[in-house]
Scaffold this motif. Sequence first.
Motif, PDB file in Angstrom:
ATOM      1  N   LEU A   1       0.833  -1.204   0.000  1.00  0.00           N
ATOM      2  CA  LEU A   1       0.000   0.000   0.000  1.00  0.00           C
ATOM      3  C   LEU A   1       0.867   1.254   0.000  1.00  0.00           C
ATOM      4  O   LEU A   1       0.589   2.209  -0.727  1.00  0.00           O
ATOM      5  N   GLU A   2       1.923   1.243   0.798  1.00  0.00           N
ATOM      6  CA  GLU A   2       2.805   2.401   0.892  1.00  0.00           C
ATOM      7  C   GLU A   2       3.480   2.717  -0.445  1.00  0.00           C
ATOM      8  O   GLU A   2       3.770   3.866  -0.759  1.00  0.00           O
ATOM      9  N   GLY A   3       3.695   1.692  -1.269  1.00  0.00           N
ATOM     10  CA  GLY A   3       4.322   1.889  -2.571  1.00  0.00           C
ATOM     11  C   GLY A   3       3.371   2.347  -3.667  1.00  0.00           C
ATOM     12  O   GLY A   3       3.780   2.534  -4.807  1.00  0.00           O
ATOM     13  N   SER A   4       2.114   2.541  -3.336  1.00  0.00           N
ATOM     14  CA  SER A   4       1.118   2.980  -4.316  1.00  0.00           C
ATOM     15  C   SER A   4       1.356   4.424  -4.736  1.00  0.00           C
ATOM     16  O   SER A   4       1.889   5.225  -3.970  1.00  0.00           O
ATOM     17  N   LEU A   5       0.922   4.749  -5.940  1.00  0.00           N
ATOM     18  CA  LEU A   5       0.984   6.127  -6.426  1.00  0.00           C
ATOM     19  C   LEU A   5      -0.103   6.989  -5.808  1.00  0.00           C
ATOM     20  O   LEU A   5       0.111   8.160  -5.509  1.00  0.00           O
ATOM     21  N   ALA A   6      -1.294   6.423  -5.674  1.00  0.00           N
ATOM     22  CA  ALA A   6      -2.446   7.167  -5.159  1.00  0.00           C
ATOM     23  C   ALA A   6      -3.494   6.170  -4.704  1.00  0.00           C
ATOM     24  O   ALA A   6      -3.480   5.002  -5.102  1.00  0.00           O
ATOM     25  N   GLY A   7      -4.400   6.661  -3.898  1.00  0.00           N
ATOM     26  CA  GLY A   7      -5.496   5.819  -3.448  1.00  0.00           C
ATOM     27  C   GLY A   7      -6.740   6.640  -3.217  1.00  0.00           C
ATOM     28  O   GLY A   7      -6.681   7.873  -3.094  1.00  0.00           O
TER      29      GLY A   7
ATOM     30  N   GLY B   1       2.240   1.822 -10.487  1.00  0.00           N
ATOM     31  CA  GLY B   1       2.882   2.020 -11.778  1.00  0.00           C
ATOM     32  C   GLY B   1       4.073   2.939 -11.672  1.00  0.00           C
ATOM     33  O   GLY B   1       4.573   3.198 -10.569  1.00  0.00           O
ATOM     34  N   ASP B   2       4.506   3.456 -12.816  1.00  0.00           N
ATOM     35  CA  ASP B   2       5.691   4.313 -12.806  1.00  0.00           C
ATOM     36  C   ASP B   2       5.366   5.789 -12.601  1.00  0.00           C
ATOM     37  O   ASP B   2       6.257   6.609 -12.434  1.00  0.00           O
TER      38      ASP B   2
END
Length: 139
Positions: A38-44, A61-62
């Motif tokens: 979850l911490e590595g997500s771009l947005a939520g 993603g990138d």
Amino acid sequence: MDNRTVLNRLPTPSEHRRLAEAVGWAHAFDWETMPASLEGSLAGVVALDGSHVVGMGRLVGDGVKYFYIQDLAVLPAYQGQGIGTALLRRLLDYVARTAPATAFVGLFATHDAVSLYQRDGFTLGDMTGMFQLVRPASD
């Protein structure tokens, strides 16, 4: 309906687990590593009914060209009320605001969710989605 809101934030690990289990995805996650994922997500985004989280979604993603919709889920009792669409559109708005050029947005969908995504312009196209589960290397 007046008490429902969509917030730009990731679900907490416990919110994520509760929603994932409610839609039958308990087997799909390694719960021990989920906080880091979850911490590595771009947005939520999360949907709330009052203070109760009833839906979630996130982008991975990138952050430039490739984005993937991940873990879009709505509690069964709230499905069919436009919450999934609101979450999806909020995530797509994020891509439109942050991508410097035309971006590729991909996802994997359950059979029941295909129509949700098709209503918002997703197509099966001429590609075939594929995946492989790769286990950590052992010493």
